[in-house]
Scaffold this motif. Structure first.
Motif, PDB file in Angstrom:
ATOM      1  N   PHE A  34     -11.528  -0.266  15.234  1.00 21.14           N
ATOM      2  CA  PHE A  34     -10.637  -0.627  14.330  1.00 21.14           C
ATOM      3  C   PHE A  34      -9.813  -1.987  15.063  1.00 21.14           C
ATOM      4  CE2 PHE A  34     -10.313   3.217  11.850  1.00 21.14           C
ATOM      5  CZ  PHE A  34     -11.006   4.215  12.716  1.00 21.14           C
ATOM      6  N   TYR A  36      -5.845  -3.107  14.777  1.00 21.19           N
ATOM      7  CA  TYR A  36      -4.295  -2.899  14.083  1.00 21.19           C
ATOM      8  C   TYR A  36      -3.785  -4.147  14.410  1.00 21.19           C
ATOM      9  CZ  TYR A  36      -4.932   1.993  12.759  1.00 21.19           C
ATOM     10  OH  TYR A  36      -5.383   3.271  12.129  1.00 21.19           O
ATOM     11  N   GLN A  38       0.502  -5.567  14.700  1.00 22.17           N
ATOM     12  CA  GLN A  38       1.877  -5.226  15.006  1.00 22.17           C
ATOM     13  C   GLN A  38       2.626  -6.481  14.737  1.00 22.17           C
ATOM     14  OE1 GLN A  38       2.989  -3.365  18.513  1.00 22.17           O
ATOM     15  NE2 GLN A  38       4.469  -2.073  17.374  1.00 22.17           N
ATOM     16  N   GLY A  41       8.746  -6.135  15.276  1.00 18.81           N
ATOM     17  CA  GLY A  41       9.862  -5.108  14.900  1.00 18.81           C
ATOM     18  C   GLY A  41       9.521  -4.185  14.056  1.00 18.81           C
ATOM     19  N   GLU A  42       7.913  -4.031  13.911  1.00 14.52           N
ATOM     20  CA  GLU A  42       7.255  -2.888  13.088  1.00 14.52           C
ATOM     21  C   GLU A  42       6.453  -2.321  13.690  1.00 14.52           C
ATOM     22  OE1 GLU A  42       7.429  -6.414   9.180  1.00 14.52           O
ATOM     23  OE2 GLU A  42       5.774  -4.990   9.385  1.00 14.52           O
ATOM     24  N   GLY A  43       5.886  -1.262  13.049  1.00 15.85           N
ATOM     25  CA  GLY A  43       4.828  -0.374  13.533  1.00 15.85           C
ATOM     26  C   GLY A  43       3.441  -0.965  13.251  1.00 15.85           C
ATOM     27  N   LEU A  44       2.330  -0.227  13.696  1.00 13.30           N
ATOM     28  CA  LEU A  44       1.107  -0.768  13.519  1.00 13.30           C
ATOM     29  C   LEU A  44       0.581  -0.511  12.029  1.00 13.30           C
ATOM     30  CD1 LEU A  44       1.448   0.058  16.637  1.00 13.30           C
ATOM     31  CD2 LEU A  44      -0.955  -0.034  16.978  1.00 13.30           C
ATOM     32  N   LEU A  46      -3.264  -0.872  10.024  1.00 13.36           N
ATOM     33  CA  LEU A  46      -4.345  -1.281  10.036  1.00 13.36           C
ATOM     34  C   LEU A  46      -4.939  -2.456   9.190  1.00 13.36           C
ATOM     35  CD1 LEU A  46      -7.322   0.278  10.508  1.00 13.36           C
ATOM     36  CD2 LEU A  46      -7.445   0.917   8.094  1.00 13.36           C
ATOM     37  N   PHE A  89      -4.168  -5.277  18.069  1.00 15.78           N
ATOM     38  CA  PHE A  89      -4.994  -4.051  19.088  1.00 15.78           C
ATOM     39  C   PHE A  89      -6.092  -3.767  18.590  1.00 15.78           C
ATOM     40  CE2 PHE A  89      -1.256  -3.149  21.524  1.00 15.78           C
ATOM     41  CZ  PHE A  89      -0.164  -3.525  20.934  1.00 15.78           C
ATOM     42  N   PHE A 102      -6.441   2.872  22.274  1.00 14.79           N
ATOM     43  CA  PHE A 102      -6.072   1.457  22.110  1.00 14.79           C
ATOM     44  C   PHE A 102      -6.446   0.489  23.263  1.00 14.79           C
ATOM     45  CE2 PHE A 102      -3.890   1.500  18.082  1.00 14.79           C
ATOM     46  CZ  PHE A 102      -3.550   2.680  17.936  1.00 14.79           C
ATOM     47  N   GLY A 103      -6.801  -0.564  22.939  1.00 15.62           N
ATOM     48  CA  GLY A 103      -6.514  -1.712  24.120  1.00 15.62           C
ATOM     49  C   GLY A 103      -5.247  -2.221  24.258  1.00 15.62           C
ATOM     50  N   GLN A 104      -4.918  -3.047  25.323  1.00 16.62           N
ATOM     51  CA  GLN A 104      -3.625  -3.373  25.529  1.00 16.62           C
ATOM     52  C   GLN A 104      -2.978  -4.331  24.580  1.00 16.62           C
ATOM     53  OE1 GLN A 104      -6.666  -4.672  26.862  1.00 16.62           O
ATOM     54  NE2 GLN A 104      -6.147  -6.608  28.039  1.00 16.62           N
TER      55      GLN A 104
ATOM     56  N   GLY B  42      -0.780  -1.269  25.181  1.00 18.20           N
ATOM     57  CA  GLY B  42      -1.255  -0.349  23.747  1.00 18.20           C
ATOM     58  C   GLY B  42      -0.389   0.821  24.020  1.00 18.20           C
ATOM     59  N   LEU B  91       5.761   5.894  18.748  1.00 17.16           N
ATOM     60  CA  LEU B  91       5.117   5.756  17.276  1.00 17.16           C
ATOM     61  C   LEU B  91       4.745   7.113  16.891  1.00 17.16           C
ATOM     62  CD1 LEU B  91       3.307   2.687  18.160  1.00 17.16           C
ATOM     63  CD2 LEU B  91       5.272   2.779  16.778  1.00 17.16           C
ATOM     64  N   GLY B 108       4.204   5.093  11.260  1.00 23.43           N
ATOM     65  CA  GLY B 108       5.426   4.621  10.988  1.00 23.43           C
ATOM     66  C   GLY B 108       5.971   3.403  11.739  1.00 23.43           C
ATOM     67  N   ALA B 109       7.446   3.084  11.490  1.00 22.06           N
ATOM     68  CA  ALA B 109       7.806   2.013  12.012  1.00 22.06           C
ATOM     69  C   ALA B 109       8.293   2.106  13.725  1.00 22.06           C
ATOM     70  CB  ALA B 109       9.044   1.478  11.385  1.00 22.06           C
TER      71      ALA B 109
END
Lengths: 112, 116
Positions: A34, A36, A38, A41-44, A46, A89, A102-104, B42, B91, B108-109
């Protein structure tokens, strides 16, 4: 163990430049892969995925091909825009397990 | 489009205080995850639920962190007492088995915690 390694950032490009963000993985079994993204100020979210060798995931002009022989899943885009500025990511899941590893992350900045 | 709801978005607390985060997953998603994302790194899994049961909490610092999902829907993550090193983004994500065979997580955010 299962792990993901991404190219270190930050990466800074000019608008319309070609983008590559490298990602390699180590996994037991047969991972799904995958990307992702970001935004500040937001989430991840896809971006794209691939579930088996030689699959190509694509979305919003971004592409990545699952290369089993090189254990890689590099992210590419032919012409980046300022709005692509974000942290990217690379991640994997192993068949039979559900969690993402996840990667860094790689911070991308696109200048106009 | 269905979303994963988290609250609060931002929390500032002093060390040794208690703090709690709440997550409401996408309706029908049986699997719920809490991840911690330290600035510049990450996300790392803290705990994974399948319905109301914990299936992976191997990276959860159990001396100070706890998580519950009593009715298999929403979930709470608690830290008591908070330490300076807990400053991070927390998260929440949820998933259901994908038709393509890949398990896709929706995040989510996040809840950003600052411990002073």
């Amino acid at each position: 163990g299962n792990s993901v390694t991404q190219m270190e950032g930050p990466v800074t490009l000019s608008e319309e430049a070609f983008l590559t963000i490298n990602c390699t993985y180590t996994a037991t079994g047969y991972p799904s892969l995958f990307w992702y993204v970001q935004y500040p100020g937001e989430g991840l979210q896809l971006l794209l995925k691939a579930t088996k060798a030689d699959d190509k995931g694509s979305n919003k002009g971004f592409e990545a091909t699952y290369r089993k022989e090189t254990t890689s899943f590099h992210l590419e885009k032919g012409s980046v825009q300022v709005s692509d500025s974000a942290v990217y990511f690379c991640a994997l899941t192993i068949q039979g397990a559900q969690k993402l590893v996840f990667g860094q992350g790689t911070r991308l900045t696109i200048n106009p | 489009e269905a979303e994963v709801a988290q609250s609060p978005r931002y929390k500032i607390t002093e060390k040794s205080q208690a703090v709690a985060f709440w997550c409401d997953p996408i309706s029908g998603h049986a699997t719920l995850y809490w991840y911690r994302q330290i600035l510049g790194q990450g996300p790392e899994l803290l705990v994974q639920f399948q319905d109301e049961s914990v299936v992976d909490d191997s990276q959860l610092p159990k001396d100070r962190f706890s998580a519950e999902r009593l009715k298999g829907v929403d979930s709470t993550l608690k830290i008591q007492p908070a330490e300076l090193g807990d400053s991070a983004m927390y998260l929440c994500a949820s998933s259901s088995p994908g038709t393509s065979g890949a398990n896709v997580l929706t995040f989510g955010a996040g809840s950003r915690l600052t411990v002073l």
